[in-house]
Design a protein around this motif. Structure first.
Motif, PDB file in Angstrom:
ATOM      1  N   TRP A 244      -5.348  36.626 -38.807  1.00  0.00           N
ATOM      2  CA  TRP A 244      -4.133  36.373 -38.027  1.00  0.00           C
ATOM      3  C   TRP A 244      -4.434  36.321 -36.533  1.00  0.00           C
ATOM      4  CZ3 TRP A 244      -0.294  33.984 -39.839  1.00  0.00           C
ATOM      5  CH2 TRP A 244       0.223  34.233 -41.134  1.00  0.00           C
ATOM      6  N   LYS A 245      -5.336  37.195 -36.097  1.00  0.00           N
ATOM      7  CA  LYS A 245      -5.680  37.245 -34.676  1.00  0.00           C
ATOM      8  C   LYS A 245      -6.270  35.894 -34.237  1.00  0.00           C
ATOM      9  CE  LYS A 245      -7.643  40.815 -31.817  1.00  0.00           C
ATOM     10  NZ  LYS A 245      -8.838  40.272 -31.232  1.00  0.00           N
ATOM     11  N   ASP A 246      -7.204  35.409 -35.022  1.00  0.00           N
ATOM     12  CA  ASP A 246      -7.837  34.119 -34.695  1.00  0.00           C
ATOM     13  C   ASP A 246      -6.823  32.982 -34.745  1.00  0.00           C
ATOM     14  OD1 ASP A 246     -10.167  35.452 -34.480  1.00  0.00           O
ATOM     15  OD2 ASP A 246     -10.982  34.812 -36.433  1.00  0.00           O
ATOM     16  N   PHE A 252      -1.513  29.463 -30.113  1.00  0.00           N
ATOM     17  CA  PHE A 252      -0.909  29.622 -28.781  1.00  0.00           C
ATOM     18  C   PHE A 252      -1.711  28.861 -27.716  1.00  0.00           C
ATOM     19  CE2 PHE A 252       1.402  33.159 -30.786  1.00  0.00           C
ATOM     20  CZ  PHE A 252       2.682  32.917 -30.296  1.00  0.00           C
ATOM     21  N   ARG A 253      -2.989  28.653 -27.964  1.00  0.00           N
ATOM     22  CA  ARG A 253      -3.774  27.836 -27.042  1.00  0.00           C
ATOM     23  C   ARG A 253      -3.334  26.375 -27.161  1.00  0.00           C
ATOM     24  NH1 ARG A 253      -7.772  25.501 -28.717  1.00  0.00           N
ATOM     25  NH2 ARG A 253      -8.375  27.044 -30.278  1.00  0.00           N
ATOM     26  N   ARG A 254      -3.137  25.951 -28.413  1.00  0.00           N
ATOM     27  CA  ARG A 254      -2.740  24.564 -28.633  1.00  0.00           C
ATOM     28  C   ARG A 254      -1.323  24.274 -28.148  1.00  0.00           C
ATOM     29  NH1 ARG A 254      -5.386  25.012 -33.544  1.00  0.00           N
ATOM     30  NH2 ARG A 254      -3.503  25.691 -34.592  1.00  0.00           N
ATOM     31  N   ILE A 255      -0.443  25.274 -28.350  1.00  0.00           N
ATOM     32  CA  ILE A 255       0.977  25.045 -28.042  1.00  0.00           C
ATOM     33  C   ILE A 255       1.457  26.162 -27.107  1.00  0.00           C
ATOM     34  CG2 ILE A 255       3.248  24.591 -29.061  1.00  0.00           C
ATOM     35  CD1 ILE A 255       1.828  24.218 -31.755  1.00  0.00           C
ATOM     36  N   ALA A 291       0.122  38.241 -32.171  1.00  0.00           N
ATOM     37  CA  ALA A 291       0.853  37.315 -31.282  1.00  0.00           C
ATOM     38  C   ALA A 291       1.095  37.906 -29.891  1.00  0.00           C
ATOM     39  CB  ALA A 291       2.193  36.931 -31.916  1.00  0.00           C
ATOM     40  N   ALA A 292       0.998  39.221 -29.783  1.00  0.00           N
ATOM     41  CA  ALA A 292       1.370  39.904 -28.527  1.00  0.00           C
ATOM     42  C   ALA A 292       0.614  39.403 -27.289  1.00  0.00           C
ATOM     43  CB  ALA A 292       1.208  41.412 -28.677  1.00  0.00           C
TER      44      ALA A 292
END
Ligand code: GCU
Length: 660
Positions: A244-246, A252-255, A291-292
């Protein structure tokens, strides 16, 4: 597919009163959202007043000035509108406030309200004001009644003109977050969090961002297995957490404009933490931790119940499930987790009590979930204006504390000081020209947005606003449409299932009457009617659900004498001969309301017919056609319900009307 502009349909005004303001605009902020605000003002000036708005070189030259101020009383999403000496200043601490202020000004323009001397300050009641779309990647929409998806088609993400038109409409009523895919995440929808759909989703999120809207996705809890090839999705398994971390880092990098995720877990067959003997806090927290770092939010739904119930079992009560599952976890969720709670303990029936979780939880972020997709309220073939229902829900006193204890207080964050909370609606949109199938159903979309921004706005006031913006500022049209809207929820309640019992619908698609449709089924949705009476005993002697409320409400619901009558059959088994406060017996009340409800639809139809020639013919006809159907269908409801209870009770109608 073409589309219309719903309440953003602008009409050229004949007077020139407000032209002076719209001659020149000056914006202190150059962010993308402020640029959008200016564009919207320009468009309104052009299409409503026929003026070409120019950019002013400085504030002193402008008729409209957008100012960024430092004023916590206004905040980043609030706005102040002030007219002084021929200039209207829109002030906010943030660009979104400037956009909402601009739309508020445009609304006044559409409604021809005076701008001179204008002085108003509005701040949003709720931090999150969300739409939840149940759109599937094949283009279908779960519980969709307005055509197909405009987000997905043939397993692809669609980004086109309509994406912007949607964002614009949503932002115009204050929506700031949108979940674009169905909570039931299956097939390719699981892959929305992968590279495969990254480009299109990024584009969509950028369009949303221009309108201050954050994109959210629904997530499949079993993604570590389905995508990651792991043999478990156990939230406490280190490999799962690492996956999940990866995954979060990548997405979040992509969007960058992604707000976070909505999760339906252990609910109606969806995977979840129960499989591994873990709690929902374990499940939500593993995602929240991942996600944090990116400011991501995990919205976790509380719609968790046993959908494999045995109808013979009278102790298990679906209504209890949300509270039983989530109350023990209060305070155990991370700060970036929000629990999303359906307004009632069952499932969006025309009448339910407020969920006992709202007012139960004290230490958890909460979102109120309502459904403007009219799954159980006429599927956008019947008119059913739901804002009066939402007002009742928001105004409900939970008695959870001495002071600010209403549902509106709780989900706004006022009660427990939370910052992550708000309202979400299961959306009623699709790719029909008019967005919502039934033209009058757009009042629910409009009303939900406006209400989530300003929970103290009145249902009638919002109906009037919507009607004036949609159909033009004609007093007769506005009054007539408002009358129809305000009659519609009570009418629907009258001719369908009585006094809070719900569920007398056809299984699966949920349209039309079928009193026993769910009576011997596995879904926990029963009416328990026999020849003496009907209703579910949820008092202490029964399932005990009434006791999940704070004492004041528990006492009220526990006792047949004090239980609000509109919820009587939800909480109690009542004999047909029981006398209600009106002096009528229960059975006579059932007969009377069903005749009344069907009669109300006739009145609505007559009211609508009086508008012929006053609104565009295409729209007039579309609504008329649906009202004709509703008239017939409400009679079907009336006759099936009345006949069923007559045959069970064998008590004739005192008024001798025809029952079959
Ligand atoms: C209702 C609805 C489903 C939906 C579910 C949910 O049961 O009928 O289609 O998936 O609610 O809210 O998750």
């Amino acid at each position: 597919m073409s589309y219309e502009n719903a309440w953003l349909t602008y009409r050229m005004r004949q007077d020139s009163r407000d032209k002076k303001y719209f001659s020149k605009v000056y914006a202190e902020d150059e962010s993308i959202v402020a640029v959008t605000a200016v564009k919207e003002l320009e468009r309104a000036g052009r299409e409503i007043l026929g003026v070409r708005m120019e950019q002013a070189g400085c504030a002193a030259e402008a008729g409209i000035c957008l100012r960024l101020v430092s004023d916590p009383a206004i905040g980043e999403e609030g706005y102040q509108l002030r007219e002084e000496e021929g200039c209207i200043t829109i002030s906010s601490e943030g660009a979104r406030g400037l956009l909402y202020g601009s739309f508020a000004l445009i609304r006044r323009l559409q409604m021809e309200l005076p701008l001179e001397g204008l002085c108003m300050l509005e701040t949003p009641s709720n931090p999150l004001r969300m739409l939840n779309h149940w759109d599937n990647m094949d283009g279908s929409i779960e519980r969709g009644y307005s055509g197909n998806s405009f987000f997905f088609k043939d397993e692809k993400v669609i980004v086109d003109e309509r994406t912007r038109a949607y964002a614009r409409m949503a932002a115009s009523v204050g929506i700031n977050a949108s979940v674009i895919n169905n909570v039931n995440v299956r097939g390719n929808a699981t892959k929305l969090i992968t590279e495969e759909y990254g480009k299109e989703l990024r584009e969509m999120s950028e369009i949303f961002a221009e309108y201050g809207i954050r994109l959210f996705l629904s997530l499949n809890f079993a993604a570590p297995m389905e995508l990651g090839g792991l043999d478990s999705a156990d939230p406490l398994d280190g490999q799962v957490a690492a996956w999940w971390k990866d995954t979060m880092e990548d997405i979040f990098r992509r969007i960058p404009n992604l707000g976070g995720f909505l999760v339906k877990a252990d609910s109606e067959g969806r995977p979840g933490p129960f499989t591994y003997g873990r709690t929902h806090a374990d499940g939500a927290n593993v995602l929240a931790d991942a996600a944090a770092p990116y400011g991501g939010i995990i919205i976790w739904r509380c719609f968790v119940y046993n959908c494999q119930q045995d109808w013979r079992d009278r102790k298990t009560d679906r209504a209890r499930a949300g509270y039983d599952n989530f109350m023990p976890l209060d305070g155990k969720f991370r700060d970036n987790v929000i629990l999303q709670i359906k307004n009632g303990p069952m499932d969006f029936q025309v009448r339910e009590p407020v969920s006992s979780l709202l007012g139960g939880l004290t230490d958890t972020n909460q979102i109120l979930e309502v459904q403007i997709a009219q799954e159980y309220t006429g599927q956008q073939r019947h008119v059913c204006y739901l804002i009066p229902m939402f007002k009742e829900i928001l105004g409900f006193h939970t008695y959870c504390c001495g002071g600010q204890d209403t549902v509106a207080d709780i989900v706004s964050g006022r009660t427990w000081g939370q910052k992550s909370c708000g309202m979400a609606a299961v959306a009623n949109t699709g790719n029909d020209d008019n967005w919502t199938g039934h033209d009058l159903a757009a009042a629910n979309l409009y009303g939900f947005g406006r209400l989530s921004f300003q929970t103290d706005a009145g249902a009638r006031e919002l109906a009037e606003e919507w009607a004036a913006c949609t159909f033009g500022n004609d007093r007769v049209v506005t009054e007539t449409v408002t009358k129809i809207l305000m009659m519609s929820w009570p009418a629907y309640e009258k001719y369908t299932a009585p006094l809070g019992i719900g569920w007398m619908v056809n299984p699966n698609h949920h349209y039309g009457p079928n009193v026993d449709g769910y009576e011997y089924d596995r879904w926990g949705t029963y009416h328990r009617a026999d020849h003496l009476g009907l209703g579910i005993d949820r008092s202490r002697q029964g399932t005990g659900y009434a006791q999940q409320y704070r004492k004041e409400n528990a006492d009220l619901y526990e006792d047949i004498k004090t239980c609000p009558e509109e919820l009587l059959l939800f909480f109690h088994y009542i004999p047909y001969t029981y006398r209600l406060k009106s002096g009528k017996t229960l059975i006579q009340h059932i007969y009377d309301t069903h005749f009344e409800g069907a009669g109300d639809v006739e009145s609505m139809d007559i009211l609508w017919s009086s508008l012929e020639g006053k609104i565009p013919e295409r729209v007039y006809k579309r609504v008329k056609e649906r009202l004709e159907h509703q008239k017939e269908h409400s009679k079907e409801w009336r006759d099936q319900i009345n006949t069923y209870f007559f045959r069970k009770s064998m008590i004739p109608d005192e008024k001798g009307r025809q029952i079959y």
